[in-house]
Design a protein around this motif. Structure first.
Motif, mmCIF file in Angstrom:
data_model
loop_
_atom_site.group_PDB
_atom_site.id
_atom_site.type_symbol
_atom_site.label_atom_id
_atom_site.label_comp_id
_atom_site.label_asym_id
_atom_site.label_seq_id
_atom_site.Cartn_x
_atom_site.Cartn_y
_atom_site.Cartn_z
ATOM 1 N N LYS A 137 62.540 -10.770 55.985
ATOM 2 C CA LYS A 137 63.727 -10.781 56.846
ATOM 3 C C LYS A 137 63.827 -12.137 57.522
ATOM 4 O O LYS A 137 62.950 -12.521 58.295
ATOM 5 C CB LYS A 137 63.649 -9.672 57.894
ATOM 6 N N LEU A 138 64.886 -12.847 57.196
ATOM 7 C CA LEU A 138 65.145 -14.145 57.805
ATOM 8 C C LEU A 138 66.087 -13.979 58.989
ATOM 9 O O LEU A 138 66.923 -13.071 59.013
ATOM 10 C CB LEU A 138 65.772 -15.093 56.783
ATOM 11 N N SER A 139 65.944 -14.887 59.939
ATOM 12 C CA SER A 139 66.816 -14.889 61.108
ATOM 13 C C SER A 139 67.549 -16.216 61.196
ATOM 14 O O SER A 139 67.007 -17.263 60.831
ATOM 15 C CB SER A 139 66.008 -14.676 62.388
ATOM 16 N N SER B 122 80.659 -7.665 55.338
ATOM 17 C CA SER B 122 79.765 -8.612 54.684
ATOM 18 C C SER B 122 80.018 -8.619 53.182
ATOM 19 O O SER B 122 80.598 -7.675 52.636
ATOM 20 C CB SER B 122 78.299 -8.260 54.973
ATOM 21 N N GLU B 123 79.609 -9.688 52.560
ATOM 22 C CA GLU B 123 79.692 -9.833 51.116
ATOM 23 C C GLU B 123 78.387 -10.393 50.602
ATOM 24 O O GLU B 123 77.686 -11.104 51.321
ATOM 25 C CB GLU B 123 80.837 -10.774 50.718
ATOM 26 N N THR C 24 70.539 -7.161 52.688
ATOM 27 C CA THR C 24 71.315 -6.636 53.800
ATOM 28 C C THR C 24 71.472 -7.751 54.813
ATOM 29 O O THR C 24 70.479 -8.336 55.247
ATOM 30 C CB THR C 24 70.634 -5.440 54.469
ATOM 31 N N ILE C 25 72.717 -8.051 55.161
ATOM 32 C CA ILE C 25 72.998 -9.017 56.216
ATOM 33 C C ILE C 25 73.520 -8.251 57.419
ATOM 34 O O ILE C 25 74.399 -7.410 57.296
ATOM 35 C CB ILE C 25 74.021 -10.065 55.762
ATOM 36 N N SER C 26 72.983 -8.562 58.571
ATOM 37 C CA SER C 26 73.423 -7.918 59.804
ATOM 38 C C SER C 26 73.571 -8.973 60.887
ATOM 39 O O SER C 26 73.076 -10.096 60.759
ATOM 40 C CB SER C 26 72.441 -6.827 60.231
ATOM 41 N N MET D 227 65.809 -9.269 52.631
ATOM 42 C CA MET D 227 65.717 -9.315 51.172
ATOM 43 C C MET D 227 64.591 -8.404 50.716
ATOM 44 O O MET D 227 63.497 -8.418 51.289
ATOM 45 C CB MET D 227 65.446 -10.745 50.712
ATOM 46 N N ARG D 228 64.854 -7.646 49.686
ATOM 47 C CA ARG D 228 63.881 -6.681 49.162
ATOM 48 C C ARG D 228 63.619 -6.980 47.689
ATOM 49 O O ARG D 228 64.443 -7.597 47.010
ATOM 50 C CB ARG D 228 64.421 -5.257 49.312
ATOM 51 N N GLY D 229 62.481 -6.515 47.200
ATOM 52 C CA GLY D 229 62.166 -6.706 45.788
ATOM 53 C C GLY D 229 62.174 -8.158 45.365
ATOM 54 O O GLY D 229 62.728 -8.505 44.323
ATOM 55 N N LEU D 230 61.564 -9.006 46.155
ATOM 56 C CA LEU D 230 61.601 -10.441 45.880
ATOM 57 C C LEU D 230 60.880 -10.784 44.577
ATOM 58 O O LEU D 230 59.870 -10.157 44.223
ATOM 59 C CB LEU D 230 60.985 -11.213 47.038
#
Length: 124
Positions: A19-21, A58-59, A69-71, A83-86
């Motif tokens: 998860k990036l911020s 979001s797109e 997922t972007i939030s 990001m999942r399943g990298l």
């Protein structure tokens, strides 16, 4: 003027999540859509996803949809990219950028302000 700063990158294993911020600041920064882009070594910068100023829309890049997922939390002036399943193909520098617009756009050239990027490395 909008300032952006990414964090949360690092070295992970294939299959992991990350998860990036993106912390943004500036007098009117709440009115900006925020986009995420990435650049792999030797490749052009590519669109990952974006979110509008309210955080309700979001797109995502089709190649990555389902894994992202972007939030957005405007109270914290932060946008998140989960990001999942990298896979090793996700390795690169991830940037967030701000676009003063009511619509979501995927073209990096239209974004007005950019962060310095955060490195994501996925080991196989």
């Amino acid at each position: 003027q909008v300032q952006l700063a990414e964090s949360g990158g690092g070295l992970v294993q294939a299959g992991d999540s990350l998860k990036l911020s993106c912390i943004f600041s500036g007098r009117t920064s709440d009115y900006y859509a925020i986009g995420w882009f990435r650049q792999a070594p030797g490749k052009a910068r590519e669109f990952v996803g974006c979110i509008n100023s309210s955080g309700y829309t979001s797109e995502y890049a089709e190649s990555m949809e389902g894994r992202l997922t972007i939030s957005r939390d405007n109270a914290k002036n932060t946008v998140y990219l989960e990001m999942r399943g990298l896979t090793p193909e996700d390795t690169g520098v991830y940037y967030c950028a701000a676009d003063r617009t009511m619509i979501l756009r995927r073209d990096a050239d239209v974004y007005d302000y950019w962060g310095q990027g955060t490195q994501v490395t996925v080991a196989s």
